[in-house]
Design an enzyme around this catalytic site. Structure first.
Site, short mmCIF file in Angstrom:
data_model
loop_
_atom_site.label_atom_id
_atom_site.label_comp_id
_atom_site.label_asym_id
_atom_site.label_seq_id
_atom_site.Cartn_x
_atom_site.Cartn_y
_atom_site.Cartn_z
NE ARG A 143 -10.17 12.26 4.75
CZ ARG A 143 -10.16 10.99 4.35
NH1 ARG A 143 -10.99 10.58 3.42
NH2 ARG A 143 -9.32 10.13 4.89
CG HIS A 158 -13.29 3.03 3.11
ND1 HIS A 158 -14.11 4.08 3.43
CD2 HIS A 158 -12.06 3.37 3.54
CE1 HIS A 158 -13.42 5.03 4.02
NE2 HIS A 158 -12.16 4.62 4.10
CD GLU A 193 -9.13 -1.42 4.25
OE1 GLU A 193 -8.59 -1.18 5.35
OE2 GLU A 193 -9.53 -0.54 3.49
NE ARG A 243 -6.39 1.40 0.05
CZ ARG A 243 -6.38 2.53 0.74
NH1 ARG A 243 -5.29 2.90 1.37
NH2 ARG A 243 -7.44 3.27 0.79
CG ASN A 253 -1.87 1.11 1.30
OD1 ASN A 253 -1.83 2.00 0.46
ND2 ASN A 253 -2.75 1.07 2.28
#
Ligand code: ADP
Length: 394
Positions: free
Chosen positions: A238, A178, A379, A90, A10
């Site tokens: 955020r 996601h 993940e 990823r 990743n």
């Protein structure tokens, strides 16, 4: 092609997270941080033994290529005879067409490069990771797993913004994020709760970034994140969904620059902005400050608001699943979200909820029409599984 050992990467702008899988088991994990400046590499085995934990030289930390050379050394220190059979990456943005993971070919790389402007903070770094791994593990197959892929099953009503239609055609769409987590949970439901696996499920992935997705029959109906990772829920820093007119007002009336607005929306908003204390859920939960309480209540309410929309678009709900750092660990958040949702058929068992989900747990009351669970996501395991599926078919 027989695949025993898979490296999952990743790659971000200044970091590379990695995990090594042998069969389905994760045997080594670690990360390189601070690329381009003072970089550090650390890795430990599944048993917790440190393999490497040191500063990198300026030469080693120059770019993703040089950093992956150091990662290769760490893998050799872990197992001198190690052969990596395949690499899974990823990749944040797969654009409008990538609904499945892709074996790296020149054509696939060209397509991902072409859509990189949609995810300038992520895709170019993901691709640098692919180039670096290509050099470090010459000749080994590489697979790209996209965060947006899971959401390509949305219909037009859920994927389009009400902009002129030409914008939709030019790629202004609700892409969602996601996706690896949602795919993992969808598959995991077949193991831990097969009776609901193909039904109407809402999954709340609540981490520093957060989104929710309505899933029926294992397919995404719709999701809260949009064209970028700013949309939907309030997050750590955020803002999530806001009136786009606010941005116009900031720029037209308050003379804020694009960069200043972006900084407020991405870095200064969400839980940090509302609480003026922290973006970290644990800190807010442990604080006695009324502003922390207010921010936490706001967070739960935003989840409820989105849940209502997702359930209405899906035409019902059979299960609600919490995952991600907050969804797995924060009993308070789960209780706050479920409070007052009895009208939807959601009833929590307070005692069952009052623990961390180190494995899948059911937290709804036996009388609850909707099954409520917390399930740890993974993940990296999902990326490894898909990399294996594609490479074994070669
Ligand atoms: P990322 O999106 O960066 O992968 P994570 O999924 O690891 O983030 O989630 C990080 C969030 O989970 C943080 O806000 C952290 O405070 C929260 N969290 C972790 N453990 C707990 C806990 N025991 N109680 C409440 N929140 C927790």
């Amino acid at each position: 092609m027989s695949i025993e050992t898979i490296l999952v990467l990743n790659a971000g702008s200044s970091s590379i997270k990695f995990q090594l899988f042998k069969g389905e088991a994760s045997v080594l994990s670690g990360q390189i941080d601070g690329l381009g400046a003072k970089a550090w590499i650390k890795a430990k085995t599944a048993e917790g033994d440190k393999i490497v934990d040191r500063a990198m030289t300026d030469d080693e930390a120059k770019n993703h290529n040089s950093a992956l050379g150091v990662l290769l050394e760490a893998l050799k220190a872990f197992d001198p005879n190690l052969e990596v059979d395949a690499i899974g990456h990823r990749v944040v943005h797969g654009g409008p067409n990538m609904s499945e993971p892709q074996l790296v070919t020149p054509e696939v790389l060209a397509e991902v490069e072409a859509i990189s402007s949609m995810a300038p903070l992520h895709n170019p770094h993901n691709l640098a990771g692919v180039a670096g791994a290509g050099a470090a593990f010459e000749g080994k197959p590489q697979v790209l797993c996209f965060d947006t892929a899971f959401h390509r099953s949305q219909n037009f009503n859920n994927e389009a913004y009400a902009l002129p239609l030409s914008y939709y055609k030019n790629g202004y769409r609700r892409y969602g994020m996601h996706g690896q987590s949602y795919l993992y949970i969808s598959r995991e439901l077949h193991n831990v709760a097969p009776e609901i696996a193909d039904k109407k499920v809402v999954v709340a992935h609540l981490g520093n970034g957060a989104s929710m997705t309505a899933i029926e029959n294992g397919k995404c109906i719709t999701t809260t994140m949009g064209f970028t990772a700013l949309d939907g829920l309030a997050m750590g820093t955020r803002c999530g969904t806001i009136d786009p007119g606010i941005l116009l007002y900031m720029m037209q009336e308050k003379d804020m620059s694009v960069d200043e607005v972006a900084h407020v929306l991405y870095k200064e908003s969400g839980m940090l902005g509302l609480s003026e204390i922290s973006q970290d859920m644990r800190e807010l939960e442990n604080s006695n400050d009324p502003k922390a309480k207010q921010a936490l209540e706001y967070y739960d309410n935003r989840i409820k608001r989105e849940l209502g929309g997702l359930v209405a678009c899906m035409g019902g709900i059979d299960a609600l699943i919490f995952t991600g750092g907050i969804g797995e660990n924060s009993a308070k958040t789960r209780a706050g979200v479920c409070k007052g949702l009895e009208f939807l058929g959601i009833e929590l068992d307070e005692a069952a909820n009052d623990r961390r989900a180190s494995e899948a747990i059911t937290i709804s009351a036996s009388s609850s029409k909707v099954k409520v669970m917390a399930i740890p996501t993974n993940e990296e395991a999902m990326i490894a599984a898909q990399t294996r599926e594609i490479c074994e078919a070669l």
